[in-house]
Design a protein around this motif. Structure first.
Motif, short mmCIF file in Angstrom:
data_model
loop_
_atom_site.label_atom_id
_atom_site.label_comp_id
_atom_site.label_asym_id
_atom_site.label_seq_id
_atom_site.Cartn_x
_atom_site.Cartn_y
_atom_site.Cartn_z
N ALA A 85 -8.01 2.92 6.76
CA ALA A 85 -8.31 1.48 6.66
C ALA A 85 -7.16 0.69 7.28
N ALA A 86 -7.42 -0.54 7.67
CA ALA A 86 -6.38 -1.41 8.20
C ALA A 86 -5.42 -1.81 7.07
N THR A 98 3.89 -7.48 9.76
CA THR A 98 3.44 -6.68 10.89
C THR A 98 2.12 -7.17 11.45
N GLY A 99 1.38 -7.95 10.67
CA GLY A 99 0.01 -8.27 11.02
C GLY A 99 -0.84 -7.05 10.73
N PRO A 100 -2.13 -7.10 10.98
CA PRO A 100 -3.00 -5.95 10.71
C PRO A 100 -2.62 -4.75 11.56
N ILE A 101 -2.56 -3.58 10.92
CA ILE A 101 -2.29 -2.33 11.63
C ILE A 101 -3.54 -1.47 11.48
N ALA A 102 -4.21 -1.20 12.56
CA ALA A 102 -5.45 -0.40 12.53
C ALA A 102 -5.12 1.05 12.18
N PRO A 103 -6.11 1.80 11.67
CA PRO A 103 -5.89 3.22 11.40
C PRO A 103 -5.39 3.94 12.65
N CYS A 122 0.78 -5.10 1.08
CA CYS A 122 -0.25 -5.03 2.12
C CYS A 122 -1.15 -6.25 1.91
N ALA A 123 -1.34 -7.05 2.95
CA ALA A 123 -2.15 -8.26 2.83
C ALA A 123 -3.61 -7.95 2.49
#
Length: 135
Positions: A85-86, A98-103, A122-123
């Protein structure tokens, strides 16, 4: 008699006795003896400071590894998401994100320049938390 007045009178009666007990108590110094037994002096051992974090924070199974870590002021920290999951690594005070980090993706964040402990999460999954210590 009122409870507050009773407590004040008790303190006035017992206070001088306690003060006398405390002021007459002395701890032997490093070279003094107690009876026939010498009191050894304890050498001071410096406490090593934590070494700055130079690795990668890995997001795995909805947790940060390591969750708590130390980085130098302004250090760049790599964050890798090995989950499905992101996720993000976001300071609760907004000082880094970091902003969203994709899998399967990697992101970088810059640690604050002011020393201190910074709580992060984690947002997307607020139960994922940790502390970045800047030292």
């Amino acid at each position: 008699m009122r409870p507050l007045l009773r407590a004040a009178l008790l303190l006035l009666a017992v206070g001088p006795v306690l003060t006398g007990c405390i002021s007459s108590f002395e701890v032997p110094g490093p070279e003094e003896t107690t009876g026939s037994v010498a009191v050894p002096s304890v050498p001071s051992t410096p406490v090593p400071s934590p070494s700055p974090f130079t690795g990668t924070v890995t997001i795995r199974d909805f947790s940060f590894e390591p969750g708590d870590f130390t980085a130098g002021p302004g250090a760049v920290v790599t964050v890798t998401n090995t989950g499905t999951a992101a996720h993000s690594l976001t300071a609760q005070d907004g000082s880094f994100d970091t902003g969203p980090i994709a899998p399967g993706a990697t992101a970088a964040l810059t640690a604050p320049t002011q020393p201190g402990a910074y709580s992060y999460l984690c947002a997307f999954h607020h139960f994922m938390r940790g502390i970045l210590t800047v030292a």
